[in-house]
Design a protein around this motif. Structure first.
Motif, PDB file in Angstrom:
ATOM      1  N   UNK A 169       0.888  -1.301   0.038  1.00  0.00           N
ATOM      2  CA  UNK A 169      -0.037   0.101   0.211  1.00  0.00           C
ATOM      3  C   UNK A 169      -0.025   0.999   0.263  1.00  0.00           C
ATOM      4  N   UNK A 170       1.889   0.819   1.243  1.00  0.00           N
ATOM      5  CA  UNK A 170       2.662   2.388   0.407  1.00  0.00           C
ATOM      6  C   UNK A 170       3.670   2.351  -0.985  1.00  0.00           C
ATOM      7  N   UNK A 171       3.924   1.274  -0.725  1.00  0.00           N
ATOM      8  CA  UNK A 171       4.645   1.399  -2.477  1.00  0.00           C
ATOM      9  C   UNK A 171       3.514   2.411  -3.835  1.00  0.00           C
ATOM     10  N   UNK A 172       1.990   1.632  -3.031  1.00  0.00           N
ATOM     11  CA  UNK A 172       1.026   2.355  -4.051  1.00  0.00           C
ATOM     12  C   UNK A 172       1.098   3.924  -3.936  1.00  0.00           C
ATOM     13  N   UNK A 173       0.975   4.080  -2.852  1.00  0.00           N
ATOM     14  CA  UNK A 173       0.866   5.209  -2.403  1.00  0.00           C
ATOM     15  C   UNK A 173       2.005   6.334  -3.346  1.00  0.00           C
ATOM     16  N   UNK A 174       3.218   6.091  -2.631  1.00  0.00           N
ATOM     17  CA  UNK A 174       4.694   6.461  -2.770  1.00  0.00           C
ATOM     18  C   UNK A 174       4.895   6.324  -4.948  1.00  0.00           C
ATOM     19  N   UNK A 193     -10.256 -12.897   4.096  1.00  0.00           N
ATOM     20  CA  UNK A 193     -10.578 -11.086   3.665  1.00  0.00           C
ATOM     21  C   UNK A 193     -10.190 -10.476   4.287  1.00  0.00           C
ATOM     22  N   UNK A 194     -10.401  -8.985   3.444  1.00  0.00           N
ATOM     23  CA  UNK A 194      -9.520  -7.972   3.405  1.00  0.00           C
ATOM     24  C   UNK A 194     -10.020  -7.417   5.423  1.00  0.00           C
ATOM     25  N   UNK A 195     -10.380  -7.953   6.323  1.00  0.00           N
ATOM     26  CA  UNK A 195     -10.402  -7.426   7.516  1.00  0.00           C
ATOM     27  C   UNK A 195      -8.847  -7.630   8.219  1.00  0.00           C
ATOM     28  N   UNK A 196      -7.972  -8.214   7.004  1.00  0.00           N
ATOM     29  CA  UNK A 196      -6.572  -9.402   7.223  1.00  0.00           C
ATOM     30  C   UNK A 196      -5.048  -8.159   7.169  1.00  0.00           C
ATOM     31  N   UNK A 197      -6.102  -7.162   6.317  1.00  0.00           N
ATOM     32  CA  UNK A 197      -5.116  -6.172   5.672  1.00  0.00           C
ATOM     33  C   UNK A 197      -5.827  -5.073   6.002  1.00  0.00           C
ATOM     34  N   UNK A 198      -6.780  -4.582   7.440  1.00  0.00           N
ATOM     35  CA  UNK A 198      -6.806  -3.310   7.321  1.00  0.00           C
ATOM     36  C   UNK A 198      -6.576  -1.900   7.611  1.00  0.00           C
ATOM     37  N   UNK A 199      -4.749  -2.440   8.302  1.00  0.00           N
ATOM     38  CA  UNK A 199      -4.040  -1.040   7.721  1.00  0.00           C
ATOM     39  C   UNK A 199      -3.772  -0.420   6.756  1.00  0.00           C
ATOM     40  N   UNK A 200      -3.559  -1.230   5.674  1.00  0.00           N
ATOM     41  CA  UNK A 200      -3.249  -1.222   4.367  1.00  0.00           C
ATOM     42  C   UNK A 200      -4.700  -0.336   3.600  1.00  0.00           C
ATOM     43  N   UNK A 201      -5.427  -1.116   4.250  1.00  0.00           N
ATOM     44  CA  UNK A 201      -6.561  -0.294   3.037  1.00  0.00           C
ATOM     45  C   UNK A 201      -6.395   0.892   3.768  1.00  0.00           C
ATOM     46  N   UNK A 202      -6.539   0.815   5.561  1.00  0.00           N
ATOM     47  CA  UNK A 202      -6.980   2.206   5.951  1.00  0.00           C
ATOM     48  C   UNK A 202      -6.163   3.194   5.672  1.00  0.00           C
ATOM     49  N   UNK A 203      -4.723   2.966   5.166  1.00  0.00           N
ATOM     50  CA  UNK A 203      -3.917   4.030   4.451  1.00  0.00           C
ATOM     51  C   UNK A 203      -4.274   4.697   2.754  1.00  0.00           C
ATOM     52  N   UNK A 204      -4.906   3.628   2.691  1.00  0.00           N
ATOM     53  CA  UNK A 204      -5.418   3.983   1.143  1.00  0.00           C
ATOM     54  C   UNK A 204      -5.962   4.625   0.965  1.00  0.00           C
ATOM     55  N   UNK A 205      -7.625   4.492   2.088  1.00  0.00           N
ATOM     56  CA  UNK A 205      -8.388   5.422   2.176  1.00  0.00           C
ATOM     57  C   UNK A 205      -7.780   7.053   2.688  1.00  0.00           C
ATOM     58  N   UNK A 206      -6.323   7.085   3.525  1.00  0.00           N
ATOM     59  CA  UNK A 206      -5.739   7.825   4.329  1.00  0.00           C
ATOM     60  C   UNK A 206      -5.532   8.643   3.289  1.00  0.00           C
TER      61      UNK A 206
END
Length: 374
Positions: A169-174, A193-206
Motif C-alpha cells: 500500500x505504501x508503494x502504491x502511494x509512493x 478476508x480484507x479485514x486481515x489487511x485493515x492497516x493497508x486499506x485504511x492507509x489507502x483510504x486516508x
C-alpha cells in the motif's frame, strides 16, 4: 431475458473485432507472458520447465489451467513468476505486454501484479515496480512511434495470505505519480478476508488511493460485501458471483428481476465488475450457473444494468485476449457492435484515470466504433 437465439445471429465479423478500440482493466502481468519468452528467461535463470519447446509449453500451460485441478492451475504461475526475478526480465515482460496489447487493439490497460512475488533474485519491491514501469514506458513509446495509441498503468497487488499488504500500500502511494493507479488484494479469496489487511486499506483510504479487490470469484456474496465495506473497493475483480444475489422469474412471459441488497448496491452505484469469462469457467467461479460458455451469467448481468467490463485475466493460462473474450460474447450471446461499444464505454468510465483522460478515452472508442458502423 433474451437468449442469443432470440436476439438473432452474431452481427460482428471476426475480422472486425481485433481492430475495435478496447479497454482492459483486469490483466495479470505474470499471466500474460509469451511462451517463447518463458522458455528463454527460464534458460537464462536456470529454471527447469515441464516442457521446453514454446508451443508445447503453451499447450501444457493451457491444459493445466483447464484441468479442473487448482494445484495444476497454480503450478503454471510458479513457472512464470520464477523467470521474472531480475530487472531485465521484468523490463522485457512489461515491454512485450504492451506490444501484445497493441496487437489486440487495446488502447488503455491497467496491468496488475504482486511485487512481493518478484524479490527472490534480490530486488526490492520498489526496484521491481521501477523495472515494470520502465518496460511499460518503452513499449508505449515504441507503439507511439509506430502510430498506435495506447496507455498502460499499474495496479499493485498484495497477496491475501501474506503479511506485506501495508508495504505494498505504501508503494502504491509512493508511486501514484509514476503510473501506479490502484491497489488490489489477490491470491486465495476464501478464508483470507480484507479485514486481515485493515492497516493497508485504511492507509489507502486516508491517501485517497483507489482500490479494486478480487471478490466474488472463489467466494460469494459475503466476500463481495466485505470488499465494498472493509476494502472500500471502487471496482470488483471478477465480481461475477454477484449473480447469486439476483432472482429472475417469468410472469406472463415477462422477466421479473429481484435484486438482493448487495446486488442492488453494486448495480445502482455503477460499481464496475471486471469480468473475465474464460477464466471464470476455468476456475469454477460460475459453476453454480453451468460449465458451458453460454451459461456464464455475464449476459444476465449486462442485460440487468450492471456495469460490466470484459478482460482476459491471464492471457497465457486462458489462451485468450480481450478480442477473444469479445468474440465469445458475439458467438454465445449474439452481441453486436452496440453491445461491444457499451462494454468499452463501461471500462473507460471505470478506469482509474483523471476525468479528462477518461473523456478522451471515450472519444477514441466513439471514433473507432463509428468507423466500424460506417
Amino acid at each position: 431475458m433474451l437468449t442469443s437465439a432470440e436476439r438473432g445471429p452474431a452481427r460482428v465479423p471476426d475480422r472486425v473485432l481485433r481492430d475495435l478500440p478496447k479497454v482492459c482493466l483486469h490483466d495479470h502481468l505474470d499471466g500474460a507472458l509469451r511462451p517463447a519468452t518463458v522458455v528463454e528467461l527460464a534458460a537464462a535463470a536456470g529454471h527447469r520447465l515441464p516442457v521446453e519447446e514454446p508451443e508445447a509449453l503453451g499447450r501444457w500451460i493451457r491444459a493445466s489451467a483447464d484441468s479442473g485441478s487448482l494445484v495444476r492451475y497454480l503450478e503454471t504461475f510458479q513457472h512464470t513468476v520464477a523467470v521474472m526475478q531480475s530487472p531485465e526480465a521484468l523490463v522485457r515482460c512489461a515491454r512485450e505486454y504492451v506490444e501484445d496489447l497493441v496487437a489486440d487493439g487495446v488502447v488503455h490497460a491497467e496491468v496488475r501484479w504482486a511485487p512481493e512475488q518478484h524479490t527472490a533474485g534480490g530486488l526490492s519491491m520498489a526496484e521491481a515496480v521501477e523495472a515494470v514501469r520502465l518496460g511499460l514506458s518503452e513499449g508505449v513509446l515504441a507503439a507511439e512511434d509506430a502510430g498506435h495509441i495506447v496507455s498502460v498503468t499499474q495496479i499493485l497487488c498484495a497477496m491475501r495470505h501474506a503479511e506485506r499488504s501495508l508495504e505494498v500500500a505504501r508503494l502504491v502511494v509512493d508511486n501514484r505519480d509514476r503510473g501506479v493507479v490502484a491497489f488490489d488484494l489477490a491470491g486465495p479469496e476464501d478464508g483470507f478476508p480484507p479485514v486481515r489487511h485493515r492497516a493497508a486499506l485504511e492507509l489507502l483510504a486516508d491517501e485517497l488511493m483507489p482500490v479494486t479487490l478480487h471478490a466474488g470469484e472463489a467466494a460469494g456474496i459475503g466476500s463481495i460485501r466485505d470488499a465494498l465495506a472493509t476494502g472500500r473497493a471502487l471496482r470488483l475483480g471478477h465480481g461475477v458471483r454477484i449473480a447469486e444475489d439476483i432472482e429472475i422469474e417469468e410472469e406472463d412471459g415477462v422477466a421479473v428481476v429481484t435484486l438482493g441488497r448487495t446486488a442492488e448496491w453494486v448495480r445502482d452505484r455503477g460499481i464496475a465488475l471486471e469480468v473475465c469469462p474464460t477464466s471464470n469457467l476455468q476456475t469454477g467461479a460460475v459453476a453454480a450457473f453451468g460449465t458451458a460458455p453460454e451459461r456464464h451469467p455475464v449476459d444476465m448481468l449486462y442485460r440487468t444494468g450492471f456495469t460490466v467490463t470484459i478482460s482476459p485475466d491471464n492471457r497465457l493460462m486462458s489462451g485468450t485476449s480481450v478480442t477473444g473474450e469479445l468474440a465469445s460474447l458475439v458467438t454465445h450471446f449474439g452481441y453486436g457492435l452496440e453491445d461491444l461499444e457499451q462494454l468499452q464505454r463501461n471500462a473507460a468510465a471505470a478506469a482509474f484515470l483523471p476525468l479528462e483522460d477518461r473523456s478522451a478515452l471515450e472519444g477514441i472508442i466513439t471514433e473507432g466504433f463509428e468507423g466500424m458502423h460506417g
